[in-house]
Write a protein that holds these residues in place. Structure first.
Motif, PDB file in Angstrom:
ATOM      1  N   THR A  91      -8.073   3.105  -0.830  1.00 44.03           N
ATOM      2  CA  THR A  91      -6.836   2.413  -0.491  1.00 44.03           C
ATOM      3  C   THR A  91      -5.957   2.441  -1.733  1.00 44.03           C
ATOM      4  OG1 THR A  91      -7.995   0.952   1.043  1.00 44.03           O
ATOM      5  CG2 THR A  91      -5.825   0.243   0.283  1.00 44.03           C
ATOM      6  N   PHE A 119      -1.609  -5.175   0.458  1.00 43.47           N
ATOM      7  CA  PHE A 119      -2.496  -4.602  -0.551  1.00 43.47           C
ATOM      8  C   PHE A 119      -2.853  -5.721  -1.528  1.00 43.47           C
ATOM      9  CE2 PHE A 119      -3.308  -2.378  -4.576  1.00 43.47           C
ATOM     10  CZ  PHE A 119      -4.166  -1.370  -4.173  1.00 43.47           C
ATOM     11  N   SER A 161       0.829  -1.203   0.000  1.00 41.59           N
ATOM     12  CA  SER A 161       0.000   0.000   0.000  1.00 41.59           C
ATOM     13  C   SER A 161       0.867   1.258   0.000  1.00 41.59           C
ATOM     14  CB  SER A 161      -0.926   0.007   1.220  1.00 41.59           C
ATOM     15  OG  SER A 161      -0.176   0.180   2.409  1.00 41.59           O
ATOM     16  N   GLY A 173      -2.253   1.490  -3.756  1.00 43.93           N
ATOM     17  CA  GLY A 173      -1.146   0.551  -3.817  1.00 43.93           C
ATOM     18  C   GLY A 173      -0.228   0.902  -4.972  1.00 43.93           C
TER      19      GLY A 173
END
Length: 227
Positions: free
Chosen positions: A203, A49, A42, A205
Motif C-alpha cells: 500500500t 492511508f 494513498s 501513500g
C-alpha cells in the motif's frame, strides 16, 4: 522507488497527465523551527492511508528531515539488505528533492527503512514521468557519510510508531553555507506499507499523490520554499 510490475510500467504509455496538476506548497523555516507536512492519502487512488508526517528545517549547511510513520503494525524490512539494496520492496519512507522551481528531470531520491538502512541516488528521468522506453537512470551514493549524510531511526512498537531523521547536505545541490534562505525547491514524500502476509503487495501513500503507482512523476512534486 521503482515499478512493482511490468503492467504498471506499461501503463505510463497511455497515461494522461494533467498539464499542471494541482500540487501542495510548503514553507520551510530555519532550524530549530519546522515546516510540517502530514499526509493520509494513498497512491494512486487517494483513499485513506495511515498518518505519515515529515518535519523539515534547514541550517547553514544541511536540510534536516524527520519522518514519522504512525499506525505502524509491521515494521517490515529485509534484515539482510544493505545500503542501496531494494529496500523499497519492503517498508520505507522516502523523499524526492530538487533545487529549483520547474518539474525536474534530475533529482535526489532518499529512502529509509525501519532498521535505518538507506537507499540514496541521483535520478535521471528526462521524460519526467518515467515513460516506457524513455531514458531513466540513477547514480547511487554509496558513501553516505562521505557525502555528509546522517541518519538515525527509533522504533516504538507499543505506540505503533517509527521515526527516522535524515540530514542532507546543501552542498550536494551546489548551495554554499548560509545561502539556503529564499531558495525554491520541488519535493515529494512517500511511504510504503507491507506485511509478511501481504508481501510483495504494497500500500502506497504520498504527500502529493500522482495518478499512477509510480513515485517518479515529477509534475506532482510539491513546491517548497526555504524562508
Amino acid at each position: 522507488m521503482f515499478f512493482r510490475s511490468a503492467a504498471l510500467l506499461a501503463s505510463l504509455v497511455t497515461a494522461s497527465l494533467a498539464a499542471d496538476p494541482a500540487v501542495p506548497s510548503l514553507n520551510v523555516p530555519a532550524c530549530p523551527k519546522k515546516g510540517t507536512v502530514v499526509y493520509e492519502t494513498s497512491v494512486p487512488d487517494r483513499t485513506s492511508f495511515p498518518k505519515t508526517q515529515v518535519d523539515l528545517c534547514y541550517d547553514k549547511s544541511a536540510i534536516h528531515l524527520t519522518f514519522t510513520a504512525y499506525n505502524e503494525t509491521n515494521f517490515f524490512y529485509n534484515a539482510s539488505a544493505m545500503t542501496n539494496d531494494a529496500i523499497y520492496n519492503f517498508e520505507v519512507m522516502e523523499a524526492f528533492i530538487y533545487h529549483g522551481k520547474q518539474d525536474p528531470q534530475h533529482y535526489l531520491e532518499i529512502e529509509i527503512a525501519p532498521n535505518n538502512v538507506t537507499y540514496n541516488a541521483f535520478v535521471y528521468n528526462p521524460s519526467k514521468v518515467r515513460a516506457a522506453g524513455a531514458e531513466f537512470g540513477h547514480e547511487f551514493i554509496t558513501d553516505i557519510y562521505g557525502y555528509g549524510m546522517q541518519t538515525t531511526t527509533k522504533l516504538d512498537h507499543a505506540k505503533k510508531l517509527w521515526t527516522s531523521n535524515f540530514r542532507v547536505p546543501l552542498g550536494i545541490f551546489n548551495i554554499d553555507n548560509g545561502a539556503a534562505c529564499g531558495t525554491d525547491w520541488r519535493m515529494n514524500f512517500f511511504r510504503t506499507i507491507v506485511s509478511p502476509a501481504t508481501y510483495p503487495n504494497q500500500t502506497l501513500g504520498g504527500w502529493s499523490p500522482p495518478n499512477l503507482a509510480s513515485f517518479h512523476i515529477t509534475p506532482y512534486f510539491g513546491h517548497v520554499k526555504f524562508i
